[in-house]
Enzyme design. Structure first.
Site, PDB file in Angstrom:
ATOM      1  N   HIS A   1       0.841  -1.193   0.000  1.00 28.68           N
ATOM      2  CA  HIS A   1       0.000   0.000   0.000  1.00 28.68           C
ATOM      3  C   HIS A   1       0.886   1.256   0.000  1.00 28.68           C
ATOM      4  CE1 HIS A   1      -3.280   2.693   1.458  1.00 28.68           C
ATOM      5  NE2 HIS A   1      -2.267   3.267   2.080  1.00 28.68           N
ATOM      6  N   GLU A   2       1.910   1.257   0.834  1.00 29.27           N
ATOM      7  CA  GLU A   2       2.820   2.417   0.886  1.00 29.27           C
ATOM      8  C   GLU A   2       3.558   2.592  -0.444  1.00 29.27           C
ATOM      9  OE1 GLU A   2       2.808   4.546   3.357  1.00 29.27           O
ATOM     10  OE2 GLU A   2       1.426   3.306   4.510  1.00 29.27           O
TER      11      GLU A   2
ATOM     12  N   HIS B   1       1.466   4.384  -2.928  1.00 31.11           N
ATOM     13  CA  HIS B   1       1.492   5.851  -2.843  1.00 31.11           C
ATOM     14  C   HIS B   1       2.642   6.422  -3.665  1.00 31.11           C
ATOM     15  CE1 HIS B   1      -1.699   6.669  -0.078  1.00 31.11           C
ATOM     16  NE2 HIS B   1      -1.196   5.934   0.897  1.00 31.11           N
TER      17      HIS B   1
ATOM     18  N   GLU C   1      -5.798   7.080  -1.017  1.00 29.84           N
ATOM     19  CA  GLU C   1      -5.805   5.849  -0.210  1.00 29.84           C
ATOM     20  C   GLU C   1      -6.445   4.701  -0.985  1.00 29.84           C
ATOM     21  OE1 GLU C   1      -4.155   5.314   2.505  1.00 29.84           O
ATOM     22  OE2 GLU C   1      -3.536   7.414   2.458  1.00 29.84           O
TER      23      GLU C   1
ATOM     24  N   ASP D   1      -4.601   1.278  -2.024  1.00 29.81           N
ATOM     25  CA  ASP D   1      -5.197  -0.034  -1.715  1.00 29.81           C
ATOM     26  C   ASP D   1      -5.301  -0.879  -2.981  1.00 29.81           C
ATOM     27  OD1 ASP D   1      -5.506   0.462   0.964  1.00 29.81           O
ATOM     28  OD2 ASP D   1      -7.644   0.956   0.861  1.00 29.81           O
TER      29      ASP D   1
HETATM   30 ZN   LIG Z   1      -2.051   5.247   2.665  1.00 28.72          ZN
END
Ligand SMILES: [Zn+2]
Length: 414
Positions: free
Chosen positions: A276-277, A280, A354, A358
Site C-alpha cells: 500500500h505504501e 502511494h 488511499e 489499496d
Molecule cells: Zn495510505
C-alpha cells in the site's frame, strides 16, 4: 473596515468554528452502533467492541471539556485585546521588532502548553493507560516535551526570523522570497526526517535478515521499487498503537515499520501494508502532495502580503499601532474558514489516494492480506468503525474501514 469590525469577525469565526466542531463531535458520538456491520463483525468480539465504544465515548467527553476550555480562553484573549496589550508591554523591554516577535510567540507557546499540560497528562496517563495503550513514562513524557521545545525554538524561531527580516527589508514583496526559502526548508525537513528528526525521539534499527526481510525485498524487486533500507522503530516505548510509513524524496527510499506492527501481523499482512505504501509512491501521491503543499503555501503567502502592513489588523487585537507579527496572528484567524475548506478538499484528495494505494496493493500483492491487515490494525487500535458520514467527510484523511474493505473486495483479485 474598522478594527472593531475586524475583531467582531474574528470572534464570530472562533464561535462558529467551536459550535460546528461540537455538533460534528456530537453527531459522531451518536452514530456509534450497538452492533457492527456484518463485514466487520469478525474484527471485535462483543467485549472488545464494548471496550472500543467506551474508549471513543471517553475520548469524546474529554474532547468536549478541552475544547470548551480552549474556546473560552481564545475568545477571552481576543475579546479583551490581551494580545495587543502583551505585545505593547514587551516593547518596553525589547526594542528590536524581530526579537520581540520571537519572544511574543515563544511566550504564547509556553503559556498555552502549560495551560494544556494537565490535559495532555490526563490523556496519556489516565485515558490511554486505562485502555492499555500507554507505554510512556512520566520521565519520557517530559523528555519529549523538552526536545519538542528545543526543536520548535530552532526550526520555528529560525523560520520566523527569516520571515520577519524579509518583511522588514523588502515590504510586501517578501512573499516571493519567503516562498522560495520555505519551500527549500520543507524539502530539507522531508529529506532528513528519518535520518535526523526521528532518531531524536526513537530508536531505528535495521530489520534483521529473515522471512519478513526476504518477503519485503522480493516484493520490492518484483514491482521495481528502489528500496534502500527497512527500519524497525521502537514505537512501543510510547504506545501499543501501530503504524508504518516510508520516507525519502528522490531516489533513496526507506521504509519504517513500528515494532508494534511487526509484532501483531503476519508476514503477508506486513507485505500488504508495505505494498500500500509503495502504491502511494508509484501513483506519484508523494510528489504531487509535496507540489500541492508548495503551491498552497505560495497562495497563502501572497494573500498574506496584501494585509501584512494593514494597521487595523493589529488594532483589532488590541494594539495601538501596527505590529507585523500581530498581523500574522490576525491573518491566521481571519484565514481559518478558508483553510478549513482547503482542508476538506485535501482530505477528499487524500482519501482518493488511499483507495488508489489499496488498489495497487491488491493488484500487485494480495487484497485479502490487506483486508486482514486493516482489520487487525483496527482491532488493536480500537478504531471507530462507524463514524458519522459527515464527520468522516470533513475530518478523515483515510476512508472509513468498511468502505476500504468494500472497495478492495470489489476489485477482481481480492
Ligand atoms: Zn495510505
Amino acid at each position: 473596515m474598522t478594527p472593531q469590525t475586524i475583531s467582531y469577525i474574528i470572534l464570530a469565526f472562533l464561535a462558529f468554528d467551536y459550535v460546528f466542531e461540537q455538533v460534528m463531535d456530537f453527531l459522531n458520538l451518536k452514530s456509534s452502533k450497538k452492533t457492527l456491520p456484518a463485514e466487520l463483525s469478525d474484527i471485535y468480539n462483543a467485549d472488545e467492541y464494548q471496550k472500543s465504544q467506551d474508549y471513543h465515548a471517553e475520548r469524546s467527553r474529554f474532547g468536549f471539556i478541552t475544547s470548551a476550555l480552549s474556546f473560552i480562553i481564545y475568545f477571552g484573549v481576543i475579546a479583551t485585546g490581551f494580545l495587543g496589550f502583551w505585545d505593547h508591554y514587551l516593547t518596553q523591554w525589547i526594542a528590536h521588532d524581530t526579537l520581540r516577535a520571537i519572544v511574543f510567540f515563544a511566550s504564547l507557546y509556553i503559556a498555552s502548553d502549560i495551560l494544556t499540560l494537565p490535559f495532555q497528562y490526563y490523556s496519556t496517563f489516565v485515558i490511554e493507560e486505562k485502555y492499555g495503550f500507554n507505554k510512556s513514562s512520566v520521565k519520557l513524557f517530559f523528555m519529549d516535551k523538552l526536545k519538542s521545545y528545543l526543536l520548535s525554538a530552532i526550526i520555528g524561531g529560525g523560520i520566523l526570523w527569516i520571515l520577519l527580516s524579509l518583511i522588514a527589508a523588502i515590504g510586501s514583496n517578501f512573499w516571493i522570497w519567503f516562498w522560495v526559502v520555505i519551500s527549500v526548508i520543507m524539502f530539507l525537513l522531508n529529506m532528513f526526517y528519518t535520518s535526523v528528526f526521528v532518531p531524536l525521539f526513537n530508536k531505528l534499527s535495521p530489520l534483521e535478515e529473515g522471512e519478513l526481510k526476504n518477503a519485503i525485498v522480493s516484493y520490492c524487486e518484483k514491482v521495481k521499487f528502489p528500496l534502500t533500507q527497512v527500519f524497525i522503530i521502537d514505537g512501543s516505548k510510547r504506545s501499543t498503537k501501530s503504524n508504518a510509513y516510508f520516507s525519502g524524496i528522490g531516489k533513496k527510499k526507506k521504509i519504517v515499520l513500528f515494532d508494534t506492527l511487526v509484532e501483531k501481523h503476519s508476514t503477508e499482512e506486513l507485505v500488504a501494508v508495505l505494498a500500500h505504501e509503495v502504491g502511494h509512491y508509484k501513483k506519484k501521491h508523494i510528489v504531487s502532495g509535496f507540489v500541492l503543499s508548495i503551491l498552497q503555501t505560495g497562495l497563502i503567502l501572497f494573500i498574506l502580503s496584501l494585509f501584512i502592513n494593514t494597521p487595523s489588523l493589529s488594532e483589532a487585537l488590541g494594539s495601538p499601532t501596527l505590529s507585523v507579527h500581530l498581523n500574522l496572528v490576525a491573518f491566521g484567524m481571519l484565514f481559518s474558514p478558508i483553510s478549513e475548506v482547503i482542508g476538506i478538499f485535501m482530505n477528499l484528495l487524500s482519501r482518493k489516494n488511499e483507495y488508489e494505494a489499496d488498489q495497487y496493493a491488491a493488484e500487485t500483492y494480495d487484497g485479502k492480506a490487506l483486508i486482514k491487515a486493516l482489520k487487525n490494525l483496527a482491532s488493536h487500535n480500537l478504531s471507530n468503525l462507524t463514524p458519522h458520514p459527515l464527520f468522516a467527510f470533513i475530518n478523515y484523511s483515510h476512508p472509513p474501514m468498511l468502505k476500504r474493505i468494500q472497495h478492495i473486495k470489489s476489485l477482481a483479485n481480492a
